[in-house]
Motif scaffolding. Structure first.
Motif, PDB file in Angstrom:
ATOM      1  N   LEU A   1      27.655  53.832  13.216  1.00 12.02           N
ATOM      2  CA  LEU A   1      28.710  54.688  13.769  1.00 12.02           C
ATOM      3  C   LEU A   1      28.127  55.677  14.781  1.00 12.02           C
ATOM      4  CD1 LEU A   1      30.666  55.398  10.463  1.00 12.02           C
ATOM      5  CD2 LEU A   1      31.441  53.963  12.364  1.00 12.02           C
ATOM      6  N   LYS A   2      27.028  56.308  14.419  1.00  8.35           N
ATOM      7  CA  LYS A   2      26.410  57.294  15.318  1.00  8.35           C
ATOM      8  C   LYS A   2      25.879  56.631  16.593  1.00  8.35           C
ATOM      9  CE  LYS A   2      25.309  61.039  12.208  1.00  8.35           C
ATOM     10  NZ  LYS A   2      25.754  60.826  10.873  1.00  8.35           N
ATOM     11  N   LYS A   3      25.219  55.495  16.444  1.00  6.85           N
ATOM     12  CA  LYS A   3      24.657  54.783  17.591  1.00  6.85           C
ATOM     13  C   LYS A   3      25.742  54.416  18.607  1.00  6.85           C
ATOM     14  CE  LYS A   3      22.985  50.218  18.366  1.00  6.85           C
ATOM     15  NZ  LYS A   3      22.534  48.999  17.762  1.00  6.85           N
ATOM     16  N   ASN A   4      26.926  54.090  18.096  1.00  6.28           N
ATOM     17  CA  ASN A   4      28.032  53.681  18.963  1.00  6.28           C
ATOM     18  C   ASN A   4      28.971  54.830  19.332  1.00  6.28           C
ATOM     19  OD1 ASN A   4      27.837  50.637  19.359  1.00  6.28           O
ATOM     20  ND2 ASN A   4      27.433  50.890  17.176  1.00  6.28           N
ATOM     21  N   GLY A   5      28.655  56.033  18.864  1.00  4.27           N
ATOM     22  CA  GLY A   5      29.448  57.205  19.214  1.00  4.27           C
ATOM     23  C   GLY A   5      30.809  57.277  18.545  1.00  4.27           C
ATOM     24  N   TYR A   6      30.999  56.559  17.449  1.00  3.86           N
ATOM     25  CA  TYR A   6      32.279  56.589  16.743  1.00  3.86           C
ATOM     26  C   TYR A   6      32.356  57.836  15.871  1.00  3.86           C
ATOM     27  CZ  TYR A   6      32.483  51.652  18.076  1.00  3.86           C
ATOM     28  OH  TYR A   6      32.498  50.472  18.777  1.00  3.86           O
ATOM     29  N   GLN A   7      33.479  58.540  15.961  1.00  2.00           N
ATOM     30  CA  GLN A   7      33.653  59.768  15.189  1.00  2.00           C
ATOM     31  C   GLN A   7      34.897  59.766  14.316  1.00  2.00           C
ATOM     32  OE1 GLN A   7      33.705  62.730  18.249  1.00  2.00           O
ATOM     33  NE2 GLN A   7      31.550  62.476  18.735  1.00  2.00           N
ATOM     34  N   THR A   8      35.804  58.829  14.562  1.00  2.00           N
ATOM     35  CA  THR A   8      37.065  58.785  13.813  1.00  2.00           C
ATOM     36  C   THR A   8      37.140  57.497  13.011  1.00  2.00           C
ATOM     37  OG1 THR A   8      38.177  60.095  15.512  1.00  2.00           O
ATOM     38  CG2 THR A   8      39.580  58.859  14.000  1.00  2.00           C
ATOM     39  N   LEU A   9      37.381  57.641  11.708  1.00  3.97           N
ATOM     40  CA  LEU A   9      37.492  56.493  10.797  1.00  3.97           C
ATOM     41  C   LEU A   9      38.882  56.456  10.180  1.00  3.97           C
ATOM     42  CD1 LEU A   9      34.194  56.865   8.709  1.00  3.97           C
ATOM     43  CD2 LEU A   9      34.552  55.484  10.752  1.00  3.97           C
ATOM     44  N   ILE A  10      39.455  55.278  10.125  1.00  6.90           N
ATOM     45  CA  ILE A  10      40.680  55.039   9.372  1.00  6.90           C
ATOM     46  C   ILE A  10      40.265  54.111   8.242  1.00  6.90           C
ATOM     47  CG2 ILE A  10      42.960  53.990   9.333  1.00  6.90           C
ATOM     48  CD1 ILE A  10      41.473  55.892  12.281  1.00  6.90           C
ATOM     49  N   VAL A  11      40.435  54.560   7.003  1.00 10.39           N
ATOM     50  CA  VAL A  11      39.918  53.834   5.850  1.00 10.39           C
ATOM     51  C   VAL A  11      41.066  53.200   5.075  1.00 10.39           C
ATOM     52  CG1 VAL A  11      38.502  53.994   3.767  1.00 10.39           C
ATOM     53  CG2 VAL A  11      38.004  55.479   5.731  1.00 10.39           C
ATOM     54  N   ILE A  12      40.908  51.900   4.811  1.00 11.17           N
ATOM     55  CA  ILE A  12      41.870  51.140   4.017  1.00 11.17           C
ATOM     56  C   ILE A  12      41.094  50.246   3.056  1.00 11.17           C
ATOM     57  CG2 ILE A  12      43.632  51.194   5.826  1.00 11.17           C
ATOM     58  CD1 ILE A  12      42.874  48.301   6.547  1.00 11.17           C
ATOM     59  N   GLY A  13      41.755  49.750   2.015  1.00  3.51           N
ATOM     60  CA  GLY A  13      41.097  48.805   1.115  1.00  3.51           C
ATOM     61  C   GLY A  13      41.267  49.166  -0.341  1.00  3.51           C
ATOM     62  N   LEU A  14      40.311  48.715  -1.139  1.00  2.87           N
ATOM     63  CA  LEU A  14      40.394  48.840  -2.601  1.00  2.87           C
ATOM     64  C   LEU A  14      39.112  49.452  -3.168  1.00  2.87           C
ATOM     65  CD1 LEU A  14      41.886  45.285  -3.161  1.00  2.87           C
ATOM     66  CD2 LEU A  14      43.138  47.447  -3.161  1.00  2.87           C
ATOM     67  N   THR A  15      39.232  50.212  -4.170  1.00  2.17           N
ATOM     68  CA  THR A  15      40.375  50.877  -4.767  1.00  2.17           C
ATOM     69  C   THR A  15      40.342  52.366  -4.455  1.00  2.17           C
ATOM     70  OG1 THR A  15      39.291  51.281  -6.904  1.00  2.17           O
ATOM     71  CG2 THR A  15      40.494  49.216  -6.676  1.00  2.17           C
TER      72      THR A  15
END
Length: 188
Positions: free
Chosen positions: A98-112
């Motif tokens: 995430l840091k290497k690609n500059g991503y700062q916003t996460l939307i989390v889905i899944g289980l559980t």
């Protein structure tokens, strides 16, 4: 920068009736809707698969439940990680990716909701990521509390997400996230 969709542990083992009653029976449909919206916009998706170390676990690689549910297989250009604890950050390259690609916003889905979603979201918040959890694209199972009280799946889910909301993440819905990406207000 584009927001990242983190798809956590959508594996066949969670269909086993031994888990008990589950809430949000349409959660996988909501997850697939978000994945479709992400792919249409060419936003990044990260897939996570739990690798249990317990040979008796439904999520152990030797068991059929280890497999991802149909439709949740990563596409060729989507990042894929495996973990063997609740947090997607422990023992993986998630944070560095995430840091290497500059991503700062996460939307989390899944289980559980009360296990791997909660643990991952807490760490994401502590690591400084802007994090959202879609309440209708996650689910939980019924449980028995430490003092013997039987808790419904909906109560477990609601409590897990309430513990995250406005502390580690913003708890929202699939519809709201799609609206935010259409308006480009969820961008980093």
């Amino acid at each position: 920068m584009k927001p990242v969709l983190l798809v956590v542990d959508v594996q066949k083992g969670f269909d086993d009736p031994a888990w008990g009653q589950r809430n949000n029976l349409d959660a996988e449909d909501r997850m697939l809707e978000l994945m479709k919206a992400w792919r249409q916009r060419e936003f990044p998706i990260i897939h996570v698969q739990h690798v249990s170390q317990d040979p008796n676990s439904k999520l152990h690689p030797s068991n059929p439940g280890f497999a991802l549910k149909p439709g949740f297989e990563p596409m060729e250009d989507e990042y894929f990680i495996r973990k063997n604890v609740n947090s997607c950050f422990i023992g993986t390259q998630l944070d560095s990716y995430l840091k290497k690609n500059g991503y700062q916003t996460l939307i989390v889905i899944g289980l559980t909701s009360n296990h791997c979603i909660s643990t991952t979201v807490r760490m994401a918040g502590n690591l400084g990521y802007r994090t959202y959890v879609c309440s209708d694209a996650t689910a939980a199972y019924e449980a028995v509390s430490y003092d013997g009280l039987k808790l419904s799946a909906e109560d477990v889910h609601r409590h897990a997400l309430s513990s995250l909301h406005q502390e580690f993440a913003e708890v929202t819905t699939t519809r709201e996230v799609v609206k935010l990406i259409q308006q480009q207000t969820i961008m980093n």
